[in-house]
Design an enzyme around this catalytic site. Sequence first.
Site, PDB file in Angstrom:
ATOM      1  N   ASN A  16     -11.151  24.310 -18.025  1.00 41.26           N
ATOM      2  CA  ASN A  16     -11.806  25.393 -17.288  1.00 41.26           C
ATOM      3  C   ASN A  16     -10.802  26.357 -16.669  1.00 41.26           C
ATOM      4  O   ASN A  16      -9.942  25.972 -15.882  1.00 41.26           O
ATOM      5  CB  ASN A  16     -12.680  24.770 -16.188  1.00 41.26           C
ATOM      6  CG  ASN A  16     -13.811  25.676 -15.751  1.00 41.26           C
ATOM      7  OD1 ASN A  16     -13.998  26.761 -16.289  1.00 41.26           O
ATOM      8  ND2 ASN A  16     -14.580  25.224 -14.774  1.00 41.26           N
ATOM      9  N   HIS A  41     -26.562  16.990  -9.902  1.00 38.33           N
ATOM     10  CA  HIS A  41     -26.079  17.813  -8.795  1.00 38.33           C
ATOM     11  C   HIS A  41     -27.242  18.498  -8.095  1.00 38.33           C
ATOM     12  O   HIS A  41     -27.991  19.224  -8.729  1.00 38.33           O
ATOM     13  CB  HIS A  41     -25.210  18.952  -9.326  1.00 38.33           C
ATOM     14  CG  HIS A  41     -23.862  18.551  -9.759  1.00 38.33           C
ATOM     15  ND1 HIS A  41     -22.809  19.419  -9.752  1.00 38.33           N
ATOM     16  CD2 HIS A  41     -23.384  17.370 -10.198  1.00 38.33           C
ATOM     17  CE1 HIS A  41     -21.731  18.794 -10.187  1.00 38.33           C
ATOM     18  NE2 HIS A  41     -22.046  17.555 -10.476  1.00 38.33           N
ATOM     19  N   ARG A  52     -25.926  13.828  -6.415  1.00 36.89           N
ATOM     20  CA  ARG A  52     -24.818  14.343  -5.608  1.00 36.89           C
ATOM     21  C   ARG A  52     -25.350  15.496  -4.777  1.00 36.89           C
ATOM     22  O   ARG A  52     -25.934  16.432  -5.338  1.00 36.89           O
ATOM     23  CB  ARG A  52     -23.697  14.833  -6.534  1.00 36.89           C
ATOM     24  CG  ARG A  52     -22.446  15.265  -5.801  1.00 36.89           C
ATOM     25  CD  ARG A  52     -21.472  15.970  -6.732  1.00 36.89           C
ATOM     26  NE  ARG A  52     -21.647  17.410  -6.658  1.00 36.89           N
ATOM     27  CZ  ARG A  52     -20.723  18.307  -7.060  1.00 36.89           C
ATOM     28  NH1 ARG A  52     -19.586  17.890  -7.595  1.00 36.89           N
ATOM     29  NH2 ARG A  52     -20.948  19.598  -6.956  1.00 36.89           N
ATOM     30  N   ASP A  69     -19.178  15.226  -2.967  1.00 39.85           N
ATOM     31  CA  ASP A  69     -17.873  15.629  -3.501  1.00 39.85           C
ATOM     32  C   ASP A  69     -17.129  16.451  -2.456  1.00 39.85           C
ATOM     33  O   ASP A  69     -17.649  17.467  -1.974  1.00 39.85           O
ATOM     34  CB  ASP A  69     -18.096  16.461  -4.777  1.00 39.85           C
ATOM     35  CG  ASP A  69     -16.835  16.620  -5.598  1.00 39.85           C
ATOM     36  OD1 ASP A  69     -15.732  16.367  -5.062  1.00 39.85           O
ATOM     37  OD2 ASP A  69     -16.947  17.008  -6.782  1.00 39.85           O
ATOM     38  N   GLU A 113     -16.275  11.589  -3.070  1.00 39.26           N
ATOM     39  CA  GLU A 113     -15.416  11.945  -4.211  1.00 39.26           C
ATOM     40  C   GLU A 113     -14.267  12.863  -3.804  1.00 39.26           C
ATOM     41  O   GLU A 113     -14.467  13.782  -3.002  1.00 39.26           O
ATOM     42  CB  GLU A 113     -16.299  12.643  -5.253  1.00 39.26           C
ATOM     43  CG  GLU A 113     -15.557  13.203  -6.437  1.00 39.26           C
ATOM     44  CD  GLU A 113     -16.513  13.883  -7.415  1.00 39.26           C
ATOM     45  OE1 GLU A 113     -17.717  13.555  -7.404  1.00 39.26           O
ATOM     46  OE2 GLU A 113     -16.061  14.742  -8.174  1.00 39.26           O
ATOM     47  N   GLU A 119     -11.018  13.266 -11.484  1.00 41.01           N
ATOM     48  CA  GLU A 119     -11.470  14.233 -12.498  1.00 41.01           C
ATOM     49  C   GLU A 119     -10.334  15.144 -12.955  1.00 41.01           C
ATOM     50  O   GLU A 119     -10.397  15.682 -14.053  1.00 41.01           O
ATOM     51  CB  GLU A 119     -12.673  15.045 -12.005  1.00 41.01           C
ATOM     52  CG  GLU A 119     -12.371  15.991 -10.859  1.00 41.01           C
ATOM     53  CD  GLU A 119     -13.621  16.720 -10.367  1.00 41.01           C
ATOM     54  OE1 GLU A 119     -14.657  16.080 -10.192  1.00 41.01           O
ATOM     55  OE2 GLU A 119     -13.522  17.937 -10.158  1.00 41.01           O
ATOM     56  N   ARG A 135     -12.527   8.531 -12.006  1.00 44.48           N
ATOM     57  CA  ARG A 135     -13.332   9.604 -12.604  1.00 44.48           C
ATOM     58  C   ARG A 135     -12.651  10.345 -13.748  1.00 44.48           C
ATOM     59  O   ARG A 135     -13.094  11.404 -14.160  1.00 44.48           O
ATOM     60  CB  ARG A 135     -13.721  10.614 -11.504  1.00 44.48           C
ATOM     61  CG  ARG A 135     -14.760  10.024 -10.592  1.00 44.48           C
ATOM     62  CD  ARG A 135     -15.331  10.956  -9.576  1.00 44.48           C
ATOM     63  NE  ARG A 135     -15.464  12.340  -9.961  1.00 44.48           N
ATOM     64  CZ  ARG A 135     -16.394  12.828 -10.802  1.00 44.48           C
ATOM     65  NH1 ARG A 135     -17.269  12.004 -11.348  1.00 44.48           N
ATOM     66  NH2 ARG A 135     -16.451  14.103 -11.073  1.00 44.48           N
ATOM     67  N   HIS A 170     -16.177  12.205 -14.964  1.00 45.12           N
ATOM     68  CA  HIS A 170     -16.487  13.609 -14.716  1.00 45.12           C
ATOM     69  C   HIS A 170     -17.430  14.093 -15.819  1.00 45.12           C
ATOM     70  O   HIS A 170     -17.230  13.780 -16.986  1.00 45.12           O
ATOM     71  CB  HIS A 170     -15.169  14.396 -14.768  1.00 45.12           C
ATOM     72  CG  HIS A 170     -15.258  15.802 -14.321  1.00 45.12           C
ATOM     73  ND1 HIS A 170     -14.351  16.749 -14.741  1.00 45.12           N
ATOM     74  CD2 HIS A 170     -16.106  16.436 -13.488  1.00 45.12           C
ATOM     75  CE1 HIS A 170     -14.646  17.908 -14.176  1.00 45.12           C
ATOM     76  NE2 HIS A 170     -15.688  17.748 -13.411  1.00 45.12           N
ATOM     77  N   ASP A 202     -18.508  22.326 -17.521  1.00 47.97           N
ATOM     78  CA  ASP A 202     -17.355  22.852 -18.266  1.00 47.97           C
ATOM     79  C   ASP A 202     -16.783  21.810 -19.220  1.00 47.97           C
ATOM     80  O   ASP A 202     -15.815  22.086 -19.932  1.00 47.97           O
ATOM     81  CB  ASP A 202     -16.275  23.389 -17.317  1.00 47.97           C
ATOM     82  CG  ASP A 202     -15.936  22.457 -16.168  1.00 47.97           C
ATOM     83  OD1 ASP A 202     -16.817  22.220 -15.325  1.00 47.97           O
ATOM     84  OD2 ASP A 202     -14.805  21.970 -16.122  1.00 47.97           O
ATOM     85  N   GLU A 259     -21.450  11.275 -14.418  1.00 58.20           N
ATOM     86  CA  GLU A 259     -21.925  12.555 -13.907  1.00 58.20           C
ATOM     87  C   GLU A 259     -22.668  13.299 -15.015  1.00 58.20           C
ATOM     88  O   GLU A 259     -22.216  13.331 -16.157  1.00 58.20           O
ATOM     89  CB  GLU A 259     -20.734  13.392 -13.425  1.00 58.20           C
ATOM     90  CG  GLU A 259     -21.126  14.727 -12.814  1.00 58.20           C
ATOM     91  CD  GLU A 259     -19.925  15.495 -12.266  1.00 58.20           C
ATOM     92  OE1 GLU A 259     -18.783  15.175 -12.645  1.00 58.20           O
ATOM     93  OE2 GLU A 259     -20.130  16.411 -11.455  1.00 58.20           O
ATOM     94  N   TRP A 283      -6.930  22.051  -2.971  1.00 56.49           N
ATOM     95  CA  TRP A 283      -8.127  21.348  -3.426  1.00 56.49           C
ATOM     96  C   TRP A 283      -7.973  21.004  -4.883  1.00 56.49           C
ATOM     97  O   TRP A 283      -7.046  21.461  -5.533  1.00 56.49           O
ATOM     98  CB  TRP A 283      -9.421  22.139  -3.219  1.00 56.49           C
ATOM     99  CG  TRP A 283      -9.506  23.405  -3.972  1.00 56.49           C
ATOM    100  CD1 TRP A 283      -8.905  24.580  -3.656  1.00 56.49           C
ATOM    101  CD2 TRP A 283     -10.232  23.648  -5.170  1.00 56.49           C
ATOM    102  NE1 TRP A 283      -9.218  25.525  -4.568  1.00 56.49           N
ATOM    103  CE2 TRP A 283     -10.026  24.981  -5.514  1.00 56.49           C
ATOM    104  CE3 TRP A 283     -11.032  22.835  -5.988  1.00 56.49           C
ATOM    105  CZ2 TRP A 283     -10.583  25.552  -6.650  1.00 56.49           C
ATOM    106  CZ3 TRP A 283     -11.597  23.405  -7.113  1.00 56.49           C
ATOM    107  CH2 TRP A 283     -11.369  24.761  -7.430  1.00 56.49           C
TER     108      TRP A 283
END
Length: 403
Positions: A37, A122, A147, A211, A237, A263, A284, A313, A317, A340, A403
């Site tokens: 991504n 999600h 989530r 998350d 997460e 992830e 993940r 994950h 994407d 997920e 992040w």
Amino acid sequence: MKITDAKVIVCSPGRNFVTLKIVTEDGLTGLGDATLNGRELAVASYLSEHIVPLLVGRDARRIEDTWHYLYKGVYWRKGAVTMTGIAAVDMALWDIAGKAANKPVYQLFGGASRDDVLVYSHASGATLEQTVTAVAEHARAGYRAIRAQCAVPGHQHSYGVGKPGRHYEPAERGGLPLESTWSTEPYLQFAPVLFDRLRREFGPEIQLLHDVHHRLRPIEAARLGKSLEPYHLFWMEDPVPAELQEGFRTIRQHTTTPIAVGEVFDSIYDGYHLIQEQLIDYIRASVVHAGGLTHLRKIATLAELYHVRTGCHGASDLSPVTMAAALHFDLSVHNFGIQEHMGHTRETDLVFPHAYTFREGTMYPGDRPGLGVDLDETLAASYPYQRAYLPVARLEDGTIHSW
Ligand code: EZ4
Ligand code: CO
């Protein structure tokens, strides 16, 4: 079974995807996802310029050998671009192996360890009320694990929160990356308010996940984990960036809230301390970004020894090819935890017709030979690539945030 051709297909049915297609002398084809991504064309060129010339003429059945040839032979090991490229080759070769054996890929991995794969979806909202509504919608759609993300009151552009009425997509097409502001203290105060409300609204049975997107420092994450203990989350997460694996020791010492991470890992080398010291509960790492099925299965085997379960994950994407590969992996590995499932747009599902199915909060990879995903190349060609970026977060004083 010689490889006679390999090509890279870039398309953008709602968002960008990079796919590798490998063809053998027997006329079998295999697909591998190579989507990274925000940096898609780097992997596309890594594959077409450097890997494809190495594939033609190789025996498609030598999956393990090809993995090591590409990982060790390059000299420059690891890195997201390299590992995503290797993953695409690996997925495509497992797809071919399944088709050659006339079996779904999970049957080549020792068969199913369970009947189906528990997935989580999600739900997000700009306000507490909107988040409650979103969780209710997902619960009605059959999800047993959800989530939940909610914008912190007074803050715009909270990462992980979708725009109303639109399929949630973290990357934005056109222009430069969106810049959002992150404030730790309001977030830490608001998170327990959100989960207190969700537990009161939905009761004790539904599995709730959250998350943190690597936004905190260890002692802050420890505070968050402690404050969420009464709401017994399935997991918290990416509480902190994982470059410093020792950071997780602090979190672990303070809270029983389960921890998931990985992830962004490109291989076992990003997380083996976390696994061997039992500092996390879920790993993940994904098929596409951690070196394909061959490498991810090794990560799962190490994790199995240390009571760590998998939680791949599965954001939008990661293409339907990765989703299918993950479901074959999930069905087979003994220490599976959860998968997920963010889902794809209708345009994407039409470009990648697939055999996997969703039912009552679980998924199944299907029993078509191989991975069970096709690529409609004509339709794909009608969606040309468009540059897109993930957002960047800054603190209130303008500092770029981690992040
Ligand atoms: O931020 O896939 O758990 N899921 C996530 C995702 C990731 C995106 C990054 O490309 O955190 O939304
Ligand atoms: Co995440």
